[in-house]
Design an enzyme around this catalytic site. Structure first.
Site, PDB file in Angstrom:
ATOM      1  N   THR A   1      36.444  40.647  34.473  1.00 32.24           N
ATOM      2  CA  THR A   1      37.544  40.092  34.380  1.00 32.24           C
ATOM      3  C   THR A   1      38.732  40.218  33.839  1.00 32.24           C
ATOM      4  O   THR A   1      38.859  41.742  33.383  1.00 32.24           O
ATOM      5  CB  THR A   1      36.896  38.991  32.751  1.00 32.24           C
ATOM      6  OG1 THR A   1      38.015  37.874  32.222  1.00 32.24           O
ATOM      7  CG2 THR A   1      36.958  40.485  31.377  1.00 32.24           C
TER       8      THR A   1
ATOM      9  N   HIS B   1      32.403  42.275  30.025  1.00 34.39           N
ATOM     10  CA  HIS B   1      32.143  42.985  28.249  1.00 34.39           C
ATOM     11  C   HIS B   1      32.438  44.678  28.193  1.00 34.39           C
ATOM     12  O   HIS B   1      32.711  45.080  27.551  1.00 34.39           O
ATOM     13  CB  HIS B   1      31.723  42.446  27.310  1.00 34.39           C
ATOM     14  CG  HIS B   1      31.649  40.784  26.703  1.00 34.39           C
ATOM     15  ND1 HIS B   1      32.956  40.107  26.084  1.00 34.39           N
ATOM     16  CD2 HIS B   1      31.273  40.190  27.911  1.00 34.39           C
ATOM     17  CE1 HIS B   1      32.980  39.002  26.517  1.00 34.39           C
ATOM     18  NE2 HIS B   1      31.802  38.777  27.208  1.00 34.39           N
TER      19      HIS B   1
ATOM     20  N   ARG C   1      32.101  21.599  17.392  1.00 31.44           N
ATOM     21  CA  ARG C   1      33.289  23.321  17.665  1.00 31.44           C
ATOM     22  C   ARG C   1      34.402  22.674  17.130  1.00 31.44           C
ATOM     23  O   ARG C   1      34.929  21.616  18.179  1.00 31.44           O
ATOM     24  CB  ARG C   1      33.174  23.578  19.159  1.00 31.44           C
ATOM     25  CG  ARG C   1      31.580  24.261  19.646  1.00 31.44           C
ATOM     26  CD  ARG C   1      32.501  24.558  20.795  1.00 31.44           C
ATOM     27  NE  ARG C   1      31.299  25.791  21.426  1.00 31.44           N
ATOM     28  CZ  ARG C   1      30.359  25.106  22.000  1.00 31.44           C
ATOM     29  NH1 ARG C   1      30.711  24.597  22.557  1.00 31.44           N
ATOM     30  NH2 ARG C   1      29.576  26.666  22.600  1.00 31.44           N
TER      31      ARG C   1
ATOM     32  N   THR D   1      41.910  26.815  45.578  1.00 30.63           N
ATOM     33  CA  THR D   1      42.610  26.554  44.502  1.00 30.63           C
ATOM     34  C   THR D   1      43.933  27.415  44.497  1.00 30.63           C
ATOM     35  O   THR D   1      43.650  28.345  45.115  1.00 30.63           O
ATOM     36  CB  THR D   1      41.716  26.958  43.283  1.00 30.63           C
ATOM     37  OG1 THR D   1      42.746  27.202  42.051  1.00 30.63           O
ATOM     38  CG2 THR D   1      41.514  28.304  43.007  1.00 30.63           C
ATOM     39  N   THR D   2      44.815  26.826  43.646  1.00 27.95           N
ATOM     40  CA  THR D   2      46.162  27.538  43.613  1.00 27.95           C
ATOM     41  C   THR D   2      45.292  28.910  42.538  1.00 27.95           C
ATOM     42  O   THR D   2      45.036  29.548  42.172  1.00 27.95           O
ATOM     43  CB  THR D   2      47.130  26.476  42.929  1.00 27.95           C
ATOM     44  OG1 THR D   2      47.254  25.885  43.535  1.00 27.95           O
ATOM     45  CG2 THR D   2      48.824  27.465  42.655  1.00 27.95           C
TER      46      THR D   2
ATOM     47  N   LYS E   1      39.647  40.543  29.067  1.00 28.50           N
ATOM     48  CA  LYS E   1      39.189  40.573  28.286  1.00 28.50           C
ATOM     49  C   LYS E   1      39.767  42.188  27.380  1.00 28.50           C
ATOM     50  O   LYS E   1      41.040  41.945  27.217  1.00 28.50           O
ATOM     51  CB  LYS E   1      37.465  40.491  27.741  1.00 28.50           C
ATOM     52  CG  LYS E   1      37.233  38.924  27.933  1.00 28.50           C
ATOM     53  CD  LYS E   1      35.576  39.283  28.511  1.00 28.50           C
ATOM     54  CE  LYS E   1      34.997  37.365  28.048  1.00 28.50           C
ATOM     55  NZ  LYS E   1      34.096  36.950  28.697  1.00 28.50           N
TER      56      LYS E   1
ATOM     57  N   THR F   1      25.410  28.645  22.631  1.00 25.64           N
ATOM     58  CA  THR F   1      25.711  30.452  22.515  1.00 25.64           C
ATOM     59  C   THR F   1      24.572  30.909  22.291  1.00 25.64           C
ATOM     60  O   THR F   1      24.432  32.436  22.986  1.00 25.64           O
ATOM     61  CB  THR F   1      26.571  30.375  21.985  1.00 25.64           C
ATOM     62  OG1 THR F   1      28.442  29.368  22.567  1.00 25.64           O
ATOM     63  CG2 THR F   1      27.182  31.849  22.822  1.00 25.64           C
TER      64      THR F   1
ATOM     65  N   SER G   1      27.189  40.139  25.852  1.00 26.90           N
ATOM     66  CA  SER G   1      28.725  39.448  24.818  1.00 26.90           C
ATOM     67  C   SER G   1      27.869  39.091  23.357  1.00 26.90           C
ATOM     68  O   SER G   1      28.682  38.894  23.101  1.00 26.90           O
ATOM     69  CB  SER G   1      29.632  38.593  25.682  1.00 26.90           C
ATOM     70  OG  SER G   1      28.533  37.030  25.344  1.00 26.90           O
TER      71      SER G   1
END
Ligand SMILES: *Cc1c(COP(=O)(O)O)cnc(C)c1O
Length: 403
Positions: A244, A216, A21, A276-277, A247, A362, A188
């Site tokens: 999410t 998506h 990549r 986690t913060t 996106k 992927t 996706s």
């Protein structure tokens, strides 16, 4: 052990396969999306981005940018802690209320990313539900798979989008046994859509919880952008809707929406949420503005669909092979990792068009592709240029046209 040569050899292997990549070093133009500056070759060059997941260009929307600036001026940069220890900002609270309303659910919970929302919620639910069995679609995202793995819960993988196979697997377990069915709405990489109603019917019949990943689809489908389940009037039947903010909403972050008790349970038991913060308040403020805008405005959704139809039509006319989808994602098939990389390089170098090659793991080997994502701000001229460029690359590299 010679650690360095181990790493080097592993990298050489994927380079030989043509699937190493290389990130495109980009500077997106805030007032001028889909244009961006491309930095990899020294002097930055202006290119058109055709593969962004900022599907509706909300990441550049004035209302979103103003909300983010405004929040920074009011409350500063970071949240200052985990949600439990001084890190819950009022913007987080407002955002969670807004998300619950977006999906017509009682409650919602935000996470650092969509990845974390899947991993953390699924592993918390599956770990704690007594004797739970998971039923997971074969094409589910890496974040879902990771959540399932972390829970060490027994799982059944059903054939992609196949209710008949799911039913067969469900019927092997007693009705009283706790079950969690997990699938996505829009996939996706292939752009295909799940048979949500059939899955919900099965969940009712076999008394299972349902978890849908609408990453998506949120912002883009449904009368207020609640996703495919909202469009198909199935949202009230799904136990958990995951989405999410990174996106179509154009910012970053993830969430679940569900019943008050289920959300409170995940809030109280999910490690990836607790330790986690919390997200920067400005990110929450920007996401809030984006969701609120897309709840009311149909312009972006309509224009998006119109642009997608136009690109598909022009590809068909030009004989460029793509997977026929009923969503906004257009996978153009090259079917070979090296050629896919070369096609992407040529588009960039000779035509100033940026489309990232998508290779194994992927997508399966032999289905390597260029994944095109039109947005409302791609003009007719840009579409014409894209088609001309693809034809020239197809001729140059002797890539197969559609039959
Ligand atoms: C991108 C993606 C995610 C992760 O969302 P992020 O907010 O980018 O972390 C989850 N599920 C699917 C299907 C995705 O494609």
């Amino acid at each position: 052990m010679d650690y360095e040569s181990f790493f080097k050899q592993k990298l050489q292997d994927i380079k030989t396969e043509g699937r190493y990549r290389i990130f495109a070093d980009l500077e997106r133009c805030a007032k001028d999306f889909p244009y961006a500056y491309y930095y990899n070759e020294g002097d930055p060059r202006r290119v058109i981005v055709w593969c962004a997941n900022d599907y509706l260009a909300m990441g550049q929307h004035e209302k979103v940018l103003n909300a983010m600036r405004g929040a920074i001026d009011r409350v500063g940069a970071g949240a200052g802690g985990t949600r439990n220890i001084s890190g819950t900002n009022h913007y987080h609270v407002l955002l969670e209320k807004e998300i619950a309303d977006l999906h017509d659910k009682e409650s919602a919970l935000i996470f650092s990313s969509g990845y974390v929302s899947n991993e953390a919620s699924i592993s918390a639910l599956a770990t704690h539900l007594p004797e739970c069995v998971i039923f997971s679609d074969a094409h589910n995202h890496a974040s879902i798979i990771q959540g399932i793995r972390n829970s060490r819960t027994p799982k059944e993988i059903f054939q992609h989008n196949n209710p008949t196979h799911l039913k067969e697997l469900l019927s092997r377990y007693p009705r009283e046994r706790a079950k969690l069915i997990i699938f996505e709405s829009v996939y996706s990489m292939d752009g295909d859509i799940a048979p949500i109603e059939a899955f919900c019917d099965l969940a009712e019949e076999y008394k299972a919880l349902t978890f849908i990943d609408e990453v998506h689809a949120v912002g883009m489908y449904g009368h207020k952008g609640g996703g495919i389940a909202q469009r198909d009037k199935q949202d009230h039947r799904l136990s958990i809707i995951e989405g999410t903010l990174g996106k179509a909403f154009g910012v970053v972050g993830g969430y679940i929406a569900s019943s008050s008790y289920l959300v409170d349970f995940v809030r109280s038991f999910a490690s990836g949420f607790i330790f986690t913060t919390s997200m920067p308040p400005a990110v929450a403020a920007a996401s809030l503005a984006s969701i609120q805008h897309l709840k009311m405005s149909q312009v972006e959704r309509q224009r998006h669909q119109e642009r997608v139809q136009k690109v598909k039509k022009r590809l068909t006319q030009a004989g460029i092979p793509f997977m026929p989808t009923s969503s906004h994602i257009i996978p153009i098939l090259v079917r070979n990792a090296h050629q896919c990389k070369l096609a992407s390089d040529q588009l960039l170098k000779e035509h100033n068009i940026y489309v990232q090659p998508i290779n194994y793991p992927t997508v399966p080997r032999g289905t390597e592709r260029l994944r095109i994502t039109p947005s409302p701000v791609h003009t007719d001229q840009m579409i014409d240029d894209l088609i001309d460029a693809l034809k020239s690359v197809w001729d140059n590299l002797y890539i197969e046209y559609a039959a």
